[in-house]
Structure formats: structure tokens, C-alpha cells
Scaffold this active site. Structure first.
Site, mmCIF file in Angstrom:
data_model
loop_
_atom_site.group_PDB
_atom_site.id
_atom_site.type_symbol
_atom_site.label_atom_id
_atom_site.label_comp_id
_atom_site.label_asym_id
_atom_site.label_seq_id
_atom_site.Cartn_x
_atom_site.Cartn_y
_atom_site.Cartn_z
ATOM 1 N N CYS A 176 4.736 10.002 -8.373
ATOM 2 C CA CYS A 176 4.463 11.114 -6.442
ATOM 3 C C CYS A 176 5.322 11.355 -5.933
ATOM 4 C CB CYS A 176 3.331 10.177 -6.070
ATOM 5 S SG CYS A 176 4.601 7.899 -4.736
ATOM 6 N N GLU A 210 8.060 2.492 -10.053
ATOM 7 C CA GLU A 210 9.333 3.314 -9.944
ATOM 8 C C GLU A 210 10.124 2.674 -8.893
ATOM 9 O OE1 GLU A 210 6.107 6.835 -10.636
ATOM 10 O OE2 GLU A 210 5.858 4.432 -9.953
ATOM 11 N N HIS A 256 5.649 0.773 -5.139
ATOM 12 C CA HIS A 256 4.501 1.442 -6.137
ATOM 13 C C HIS A 256 6.030 1.239 -7.900
ATOM 14 C CE1 HIS A 256 2.986 4.466 -4.827
ATOM 15 N NE2 HIS A 256 3.076 3.895 -4.096
#
Length: 167
Positions: free
Chosen positions: A94, A66, A64
Site C-alpha cells: 500500500c 512490511e 502491516h
């Protein structure tokens, strides 16, 4: 450099300027047929690292935006603690990413679009709430350039549905 998808977007403040940098990263994800999520980590008032989703490209469910950004920042600093850093990400993190943000001790997260299906900051969960027993409090603010961030996601999934339906 301007956003390719939003060339008329003019940031009104530093938060919007940094979010625009995250949007440009999301555009790189689109170029790779990745979900359009971009992220930048800011340190000392400057973009320190840039990242975008790479799950399909790397064949790794952990890639992801991040997580990629946190990995880059830790490597660049030579430390796992990112206490003096802020994160700008185009979509509400998330659960996995919110946990990684807490563990890396990022000071504050600014996100663009809210994620009603899996957002773990306010939409579906509140992972950053210290009452869950975390040893680090992450501040957050959502809705920074929310409209263009949401539009990228909506357009991306609309195009996938059109492609998959053969239209």
C-alpha cells in the site's frame, strides 16, 4: 517446512522459495484472524527477518507486515538503511508501506498478488517511480507465486463475508 495451505507448492527458483517463506508468514496471520499478508526480508541470499500482519493483534494501524519486517530488520542491523536487502511480500504494498520501503532504502521488492484497490506500486499508484522526487529508486517485480497469494486473500475475505452474513 511446507506451507500448510499449499503443501504441494514446490518453488522453482530462489524468488519462489523466498515468496513461499512469506506465504508461511501469511498463514501465521490467518491463525491470528489477521489479513493474510506475510513478508520476509532477504540479505546475502538468506531470510534475514520474517513478519506478518499484526494490525488487529497490536491494535495498531501501522502494523502491516512490511512495516513490522522493516522495524525488525533495522533493529537487527542497528541501522535504518536496508540498502543490501530485498523484500518478498505476498501482496502489492500500500502507499504507507511503499513509502516506508523507499525511506528504508530496500533494494528490490518482490510481491505476489496485485492489489487492485490499494496497491501503490503498479495497481493504483506508482510510488516507486523516481519522478515523484524520491531520493532512492526501489526496483520491483510482481506476480511471484501470484496464484496462491491471491487465493489466500480471496478465501480470507470470502470467509469474513460468510461469517458476517451468518452463513
Amino acid at each position: 517446512m511446507k506451507s500448510r495451505l499449499f503443501p504441494d507448492l514446490k518453488p522453482a527458483n530462489d524468488h519462489e522459495r523466498f515468496m513461499l517463506e512469506a506465504i508461511k508468514q501469511a498463514e501465521k496471520a490467518i491463525d491470528l484472524a489477521e489479513c493474510p499478508i506475510g513478508c520476509v526480508i532477504v540479505k546475502d541470499g538468506k531470510v534475514f527477518v520474517r513478519a506478518h500482519n499484526l494490525r488487529l493483534t497490536k491494535g495498531n494501524s501501522l502494523a502491516h507486515a512490511e512495516i513490522v519486517a522493516i522495524n525488525k530488520a533495522c533493529k537487527k542491523l542497528g541501522d535504518w538503511r536496508l540498502e543490501d536487502c530485498d523484500m518478498y511480500v505476498t501482496l502489492e504494498p500500500c502507499t504507507m508501506c511503499a513509502g516506508a520501503i523507499i525511506q528504508s532504502r530496500i533494494r528490490k521488492v518482490y510481491f505476489g498478488a496485485y492489489e487492485p484497490k490499494s496497491g501503490a506500486v503498479v495497481s493504483c499508484n506508482d510510488i516507486f517511480d523516481v519522478s515523484h522526487g524520491h531520493n532512492h529508486k526501489v526496483e520491483f517485480e510482481g506476480g511471484i507465486l501470484e496464484e496462491p497469494c491471491s487465493k489466500m486473500m480471496l478465501d480470507f475475505f470470502r470467509n469474513i463475508r460468510k461469517r458476517d452474513s451468518g452463513k
